[in-house]
Motif scaffolding. Sequence first.
Motif, PDB file in Angstrom:
ATOM      1  N   LYS A  49       0.805  -1.223   0.000  1.00  0.00           N
ATOM      2  CA  LYS A  49       0.000   0.000   0.000  1.00  0.00           C
ATOM      3  C   LYS A  49       0.840   1.276   0.000  1.00  0.00           C
ATOM      4  O   LYS A  49       0.304   2.371   0.027  1.00  0.00           O
ATOM      5  N   TRP A  50       2.149   1.128  -0.007  1.00  0.00           N
ATOM      6  CA  TRP A  50       3.017   2.300   0.029  1.00  0.00           C
ATOM      7  C   TRP A  50       2.860   3.130  -1.244  1.00  0.00           C
ATOM      8  O   TRP A  50       2.736   2.594  -2.351  1.00  0.00           O
ATOM      9  N   LYS A  51       2.935   4.450  -1.065  1.00  0.00           N
ATOM     10  CA  LYS A  51       2.924   5.386  -2.177  1.00  0.00           C
ATOM     11  C   LYS A  51       4.361   5.653  -2.629  1.00  0.00           C
ATOM     12  O   LYS A  51       5.326   5.415  -1.892  1.00  0.00           O
ATOM     13  N   VAL A  52       4.475   6.189  -3.825  1.00  0.00           N
ATOM     14  CA  VAL A  52       5.799   6.513  -4.366  1.00  0.00           C
ATOM     15  C   VAL A  52       6.562   7.427  -3.410  1.00  0.00           C
ATOM     16  O   VAL A  52       7.772   7.269  -3.205  1.00  0.00           O
ATOM     17  N   GLU A  53       5.847   8.375  -2.801  1.00  0.00           N
ATOM     18  CA  GLU A  53       6.488   9.339  -1.901  1.00  0.00           C
ATOM     19  C   GLU A  53       7.138   8.648  -0.701  1.00  0.00           C
ATOM     20  O   GLU A  53       8.198   9.093  -0.222  1.00  0.00           O
ATOM     21  N   GLN A  54       6.522   7.581  -0.223  1.00  0.00           N
ATOM     22  CA  GLN A  54       7.100   6.859   0.908  1.00  0.00           C
ATOM     23  C   GLN A  54       8.403   6.165   0.522  1.00  0.00           C
ATOM     24  O   GLN A  54       9.377   6.183   1.288  1.00  0.00           O
ATOM     25  N   TRP A  55       8.422   5.554  -0.651  1.00  0.00           N
ATOM     26  CA  TRP A  55       9.657   4.912  -1.113  1.00  0.00           C
ATOM     27  C   TRP A  55      10.755   5.952  -1.333  1.00  0.00           C
ATOM     28  O   TRP A  55      11.920   5.715  -0.984  1.00  0.00           O
ATOM     29  N   ALA A  88      -2.031  -1.242 -11.862  1.00  0.00           N
ATOM     30  CA  ALA A  88      -1.067  -0.575 -12.749  1.00  0.00           C
ATOM     31  C   ALA A  88      -0.007   0.227 -11.992  1.00  0.00           C
ATOM     32  O   ALA A  88       0.821   0.889 -12.604  1.00  0.00           O
ATOM     33  N   GLU A  89      -0.014   0.165 -10.650  1.00  0.00           N
ATOM     34  CA  GLU A  89       1.009   0.851  -9.871  1.00  0.00           C
ATOM     35  C   GLU A  89       2.252  -0.028  -9.802  1.00  0.00           C
ATOM     36  O   GLU A  89       2.168  -1.258  -9.821  1.00  0.00           O
ATOM     37  N   GLU A  98      14.015   0.724  -9.204  1.00  0.00           N
ATOM     38  CA  GLU A  98      14.036   2.016  -9.890  1.00  0.00           C
ATOM     39  C   GLU A  98      14.797   3.063  -9.079  1.00  0.00           C
ATOM     40  O   GLU A  98      15.637   3.788  -9.619  1.00  0.00           O
ATOM     41  N   LEU A  99      14.526   3.137  -7.781  1.00  0.00           N
ATOM     42  CA  LEU A  99      15.194   4.127  -6.938  1.00  0.00           C
ATOM     43  C   LEU A  99      16.658   3.763  -6.713  1.00  0.00           C
ATOM     44  O   LEU A  99      17.509   4.645  -6.589  1.00  0.00           O
ATOM     45  N   ALA A 100      16.966   2.479  -6.658  1.00  0.00           N
ATOM     46  CA  ALA A 100      18.361   2.065  -6.532  1.00  0.00           C
ATOM     47  C   ALA A 100      19.147   2.443  -7.778  1.00  0.00           C
ATOM     48  O   ALA A 100      20.316   2.860  -7.699  1.00  0.00           O
TER      49      ALA A 100
END
Length: 331
Positions: A49-55, A88-89, A98-100
């Motif tokens: 349930k995490w949002k992009v902002e949390q990651w 689709a998330e 992606e962030l790595a």
Amino acid sequence: MSSARRLTFKIFFMVFFTVVVMDVIPCHAQKDYPRLNGTFIQFTASHLKWKVEQWRELFSYFREMGLEYLVIQWSVFDGIKFFERSNAEASPLEMILELADSSAMTVNIGLAMDSDYWKKIEEKPDQVRAYMIQALILARQTADEVKTLALNYPSFQGWYIPQEIDDAHWMSEESRKILFGYLEDISSYLRKISPDKHISISGFATARVKPEALEEFWTELLSVTQIDKVLFQDGIGIGNIKDKVAAVSFEPVSRAAKTASRDFYVVIEVFEQVDGSPINSDPFYAVPAKWRRVRNQLRISAPFARRLIAFSIPEYMTPMGGDKAEILYWD
């Protein structure tokens, strides 16, 4: 402006700048201690349930701490697949890769694990053998599915086998044969489908066997498998071992890794267990450790290890883990 006034102004500016900078950089990143190089990331259902902002926030803390090495504990846990998209998330695994990529970090992806592992390996040898055969089937299936996604990301460095190896369940000849067979099969399969990717595994000691027996066990394990890296837990957070004797287990296992030309890393437990086996019958629960203890763990482990990997920074060593974790982050 007179030279005296210029000197006074310069000193004031330097002191002000130092105070400001020291106030925004985690203390453990400033001092001359061995530094953590990476962390485990243990997926739970909440991560779905995490949002992009949390990651992004999590990775901002990773960058502040100078981390470079990430280990995904598992990509499947009790049937939950953390690499599949929902609505689709991007999946949790996709977000990390992606962030790595954009943070110059490497990612080692864990395979499938289930919560019954420790209970199952307590059973009779024939039952343990049957369980490990099923674990192999699921591990291979997971690797096939994850590989399609992971190979699209440069940060994907290798695989992690999530079944942890202790010194209590696998020391007999019969149980050793079962374990080594499983590890030989899965490591060979991973090498076949991704020849250039590393393969790692974690283990720990409870001081139940002599150092010579521990070294012999790990020497044999590494000789019959294609595992490249041993991530050995210090056991201090969970109370398996005291910090003063942690080196007693590091030395023989690191020697075994050196003999086999494999890498040896130490996993620094940055938590303190307060509930769960063997303390009591409650579910496992832990709180962030004190920085003084973690600092001592780093100093003890550094002489033996190429890298020091935390377990685990997100929950126990960032503001996202709560007030006590924020204190450890800044301490």
